[in-house]
Write an enzyme that holds these catalytic residues in place. Structure first.
Site, PDB file in Angstrom:
ATOM      1  N   ASP A  43       1.007  -1.288   0.032  1.00  0.00           N
ATOM      2  CA  ASP A  43       0.014  -0.075  -0.046  1.00  0.00           C
ATOM      3  C   ASP A  43       0.914   1.228   0.026  1.00  0.00           C
ATOM      4  OD1 ASP A  43      -2.321   1.265   0.047  1.00  0.00           O
ATOM      5  OD2 ASP A  43      -3.123   0.750   1.991  1.00  0.00           O
ATOM      6  N   ASP A  44       0.819   2.019  -0.940  1.00  0.00           N
ATOM      7  CA  ASP A  44       1.454   3.415  -0.933  1.00  0.00           C
ATOM      8  C   ASP A  44       2.817   3.378  -1.036  1.00  0.00           C
ATOM      9  OD1 ASP A  44      -1.293   4.333  -0.623  1.00  0.00           O
ATOM     10  OD2 ASP A  44      -0.675   5.692   0.758  1.00  0.00           O
ATOM     11  N   CYS A  82      -5.914   4.456  -3.958  1.00  0.00           N
ATOM     12  CA  CYS A  82      -6.032   2.949  -3.611  1.00  0.00           C
ATOM     13  C   CYS A  82      -7.225   2.469  -4.291  1.00  0.00           C
ATOM     14  CB  CYS A  82      -6.126   2.725  -2.052  1.00  0.00           C
ATOM     15  SG  CYS A  82      -4.906   2.777  -0.886  1.00  0.00           S
ATOM     16  N   HIS A 136      -9.733  -3.044  -1.933  1.00  0.00           N
ATOM     17  CA  HIS A 136      -9.865  -1.837  -0.993  1.00  0.00           C
ATOM     18  C   HIS A 136     -11.128  -2.191  -0.241  1.00  0.00           C
ATOM     19  CE1 HIS A 136      -9.146   2.398   0.735  1.00  0.00           C
ATOM     20  NE2 HIS A 136     -10.431   2.119   0.716  1.00  0.00           N
ATOM     21  N   ASP A 332       0.391  -0.364  -4.959  1.00  0.00           N
ATOM     22  CA  ASP A 332      -0.888   0.112  -5.889  1.00  0.00           C
ATOM     23  C   ASP A 332      -0.616   1.466  -6.330  1.00  0.00           C
ATOM     24  OD1 ASP A 332      -0.935   1.390  -3.287  1.00  0.00           O
ATOM     25  OD2 ASP A 332      -2.944   0.819  -2.946  1.00  0.00           O
ATOM     26  N   HIS A 333       0.371   2.294  -5.939  1.00  0.00           N
ATOM     27  CA  HIS A 333       0.679   3.535  -6.418  1.00  0.00           C
ATOM     28  C   HIS A 333       1.872   3.892  -5.524  1.00  0.00           C
ATOM     29  CE1 HIS A 333      -1.802   5.042  -3.219  1.00  0.00           C
ATOM     30  NE2 HIS A 333      -2.592   4.495  -3.575  1.00  0.00           N
TER      31      HIS A 333
END
Ligand SMILES: *[C@@H]1O[C@H](CO)[C@@H](O)[C@H](O)[C@H]1NC(C)=O
Ligand SMILES: *[C@@H]1O[C@H](CO)[C@@H](O)[C@H](O)[C@H]1NC(C)=O
Ligand SMILES: *[C@@H]1O[C@H](CO)[C@@H](O)[C@H](O)[C@H]1NC(C)=O
Ligand SMILES: *[C@@H]1O[C@H](CO)[C@@H](O)[C@H](O)[C@H]1NC(C)=O
Ligand SMILES: *[C@@H]1O[C@H](CO)[C@@H](O)[C@H](O)[C@H]1NC(C)=O
Ligand SMILES: *[C@@H]1O[C@H](CO)[C@@H](O)[C@H](O)[C@H]1NC(C)=O
Ligand SMILES: *[C@@H]1O[C@H](CO)[C@@H](O)[C@H](O)[C@H]1NC(C)=O
Ligand SMILES: *[C@@H]1O[C@H](CO)[C@@H](O)[C@H](O)[C@H]1NC(C)=O
Length: 548
Positions: A43-44, A82, A136, A332-333
């Site tokens: 995540d992130d 997300c 999510h 995810d990014h």
């Protein structure tokens, strides 16, 4: 929609990337057992990792995975937030097809009944399992992580997840707060554990159970860190002494940045420790000593994450599954750590769209381990004589997270679904992304370099919605009904080009004749994307050359 060059340009580029692709699946051998899949979703996480050349970060276990993997240096998320990103790459459709730009709809009822990656594996005889944050949570996965369609057994969520946003961070005053910076003594927190530790333990339990299963498995493990709040075992702070932490190289909001491109990072402002700083909205800035602390905690969270990945992979080894399991590692990014004066995702810049992406394929990206040999022994990031692991093979071409779906399917030897028609809302199973399987045919690529294709032809698309031309309270995460502008962004090996155009959220129509602002950054001369050349003559020349 206007007939202007824009649409044609967009379409032309999409078609070009279709034509440039070379799609056939991995040569499958029906007499050999199917490969399992372990999909690790973080995540992130931007590519602040040793294997991506970061000299400060201690990520020995992920680096070790990279040393046995094919690593994509230029992979980009389709939307830097997300739920839209996850729904996009898990269904293999762009946000304009899932119609999810916020957190508030379930694609199966809102856009189309699109199949997911795990669903496809499940329908092909795999036992599919979800641990932690994969989809999510909430409406965007029908409050069920897309069960029952995607998963063979109920998805697992760590019980300590519910404390993430509660007051569990001890402040200098000795009291507990809901802070952004939250190094904890794990023995002291509720339940005496953290979500990612629990997810690792559960994933290992599930791997142990597969020993007795007659079916191959698809196990997705979604880690929470380094997503905010930075709640991690406090010893990891020691790996990053504050005096060694530098600021972002470009901590100012760039002068030529159109206000619509800026996002005011509202979520960190709500944390108690950040509130106490009394920051100015929307531009800040954050005091430099606090900037250092944020970066320190983000990096410490990565090293903590790395230990969880290390324990998971070492267990896979111990269970003698490393010779039969594909491992994909992805985020995810990204996340801006002060670049352009921003502290969040929610933009089209490289810092928020670029992601780590790597695949380990047994016998292909690395030789098969011999009986008893360990490919992924756990490495302690605190080890003082830690040596940098040599990275494995790398691909420089620009690729999209959308490619995850056809690539995993192809690597596992399953039939790769056909290209989606345009539009494809009525088609349940098709793919909008390219399969990356050709990059794994190392011998073919060596024998015939032309198979590599031309990196200048590879393009990654991203997009981000805005409610207004200037930053306001909901610019980070506008709800669908509030979206007025869509920033469509193209990244090529040479430049990033973004147009912010009028968008109608009821009809889902972008009007490329109504351009609110534009951005153009050249990769070689401005890798950090601080000098907008959109109005510059060099920029105008490039744009003219792109027009059909
Ligand atoms: C499939 O595997 C078998 C057993 O390992 C081998 O003999 C055969 O050559 C393989 N076939 C292909 C097409 O790779
Ligand atoms: C959507 O797809 C799922 C999985 O294939 C299927 O069970 C369900 O019936 C479909 N729903 C509709 C409305 O077509
Ligand atoms: C979403 O979940 C609800 C409640 O479990 C269920 O009734 C509904 O059928 C689900 N939606 C779809 C499209 O499966
Ligand atoms: C901090 O920087 C100093 C000077 O460059 C270096 O000697 C030291 O090893 C660094 N500490 C850590 C934990 O990286
Ligand atoms: C580019 O030109 C337009 C129109 O003249 C202007 O509104 C905009 O502010 C300029 N952008 C930059 C980055 O200079
Ligand atoms: C916060 O900042 C504003 C304006 O910068 C100032 O007027 C106010 O007094 C500050 N409040 C505190 C508690 O520092
Ligand atoms: C993997 O290795 C184990 C232990 O050496 C062996 O029993 C098993 O057959 C191997 N599996 C494959 C698919 O090669
Ligand atoms: C698109 O924008 C142009 C320029 O503002 C405008 O003339 C046209 O009516 C718009 N088209 C639609 C479908 O709204």
């Amino acid at each position: 929609m206007p007939p202007a060059g824009w649409c044609l340009l967009w379409l032309g580029l999409v078609l070009a990337s279709v034509c440039a692709s070379l799609e056939s699946a991995a040569p499958s051998n029906s007499t050999t057992a199917p490969l399992n899949v372990l999909l690790i979703i973080v995540d992130d996480l931007r590519p602040s990792l040793g294997c991506y050349g970061d000299k400060l970060i201690r990520s020995p276990n992920i680096d070790q995975l990279a040393s046995h993997s094919l690593l994509f240096q230029n992979a980009f998320a389709q939307q830097a937030v997300c739920a839209p990103s996850r729904v996009s790459f898990l269904t293999g459709r762009r946000p304009d097809t899932t119609r999810l730009y916020d957190f508030n709809s379930y694609w199966r009822v809102h856009a189309g009944n699109f199949s997911t990656i795990p669903q496809y594996f499940k329908e092909n005889g795999y036992v599919t399992m979800s641990v932690g944050k994969v989809f999510h949570p909430g409406i965007s996965s029908n409050y069920s992580d897309d069960s029952p369609y995607s998963w063979s057994i109920p998805p697992y969520h760590p019980s300590s997840e519910k404390y993430e946003n509660t007051k569990t961070c001890r402040g200098p005053d000795g009291e507990l707060h809901a802070n952004l910076l939250c190094p904890v003594d794990v023995a002291d927190v509720p339940e005496g554990t953290l979500p990612d530790k629990q997810s690792t333990e559960q994933a290992i339990r599930l791997l142990e159970k597969t020993k007795t299963s007659a079916h191959p498995f698809f196990l997705a493990v979604g880690y929470h860190k380094p997503h905010i709040p930075f709640r991690y075992p406090k010893e990891f702070q020691k790996l990053y002494p504050l005096e060694n932490i530098t600021l972002a190289p470009d901590p100012q909001v760039p002068a030529g940045l159109p206000p619509v491109a800026y996002n005011p990072w509202m979520d960190i402002r709500q944390r108690e420790d950040v509130q106490a700083l009394n920051l100015s909205v929307p531009y800040g800035p954050i005091p430099v000593d606090f900037q250092r602390k944020i970066r320190q905690s983000y990096f410490a969270s990565i090293s903590y994450l790395d230990t969880q990945v290390g324990h998971l992979l070492s267990a896979l080894d111990d269970l003698q599954l490393a010779n039969s399991t594909i491992i994909a590692f992805v985020s995810d990014h990204g996340w801006a750590l002060g670049e352009h004066g921003e502290w969040a995702k929610y933009s089209n810049f490289d810092v928020t769209t670029r992601v780590p992406l790597m695949f380990y394929v047994p016998g292909r990206t690395a030789p098969l381990p011999e009986a008893g040999e360990k490919l992924f022994p756990y490495i302690d990031p605190f080890d003082s004589v830690l040596e940098r692991m040599e990275p494995g093979r790398q691909v420089m071409d620009l690729v999209e997270l959308l490619s995850l779906s056809p690539t995993l399917v192809g690597l596992a030897g399953l039939h790769v679904p056909p290209r989606c028609p345009v539009p494809s809302f009525h088609v349940e199973l098709c793919r909008e992304g390219q399969s990356l399987v050709k990059h794994f045919r190392f011998q073919d690529l060596e024998d015939d370099p032309s198979l590599r294709g031309n990196p200048r032809e590879s393009i990654a698309y991203s997009q981000y919605p805005r409610p207004a031309d200037s930053p306001q309270w909901n610019s980070d995460k506008p709800s669908l009904k509030d979206i007025k502008i869509m920033g469509y962004s193209i990244r090529t090996i040479d430049y990033r080009y973004t147009v912010w155009v009028d968008f109608n959220p009821h009809e889902f129509l972008a009007n490329f004749s109504d351009v609110h602002a534009g951005e153009l950054y050249f990769v070689d001369s401005d890798p950090l994307q601080d000098h907008n050349m959109y109005n510059d003559s060099q920029g105008r020349d490039l744009l003219r050359s792109l027009m059909p």
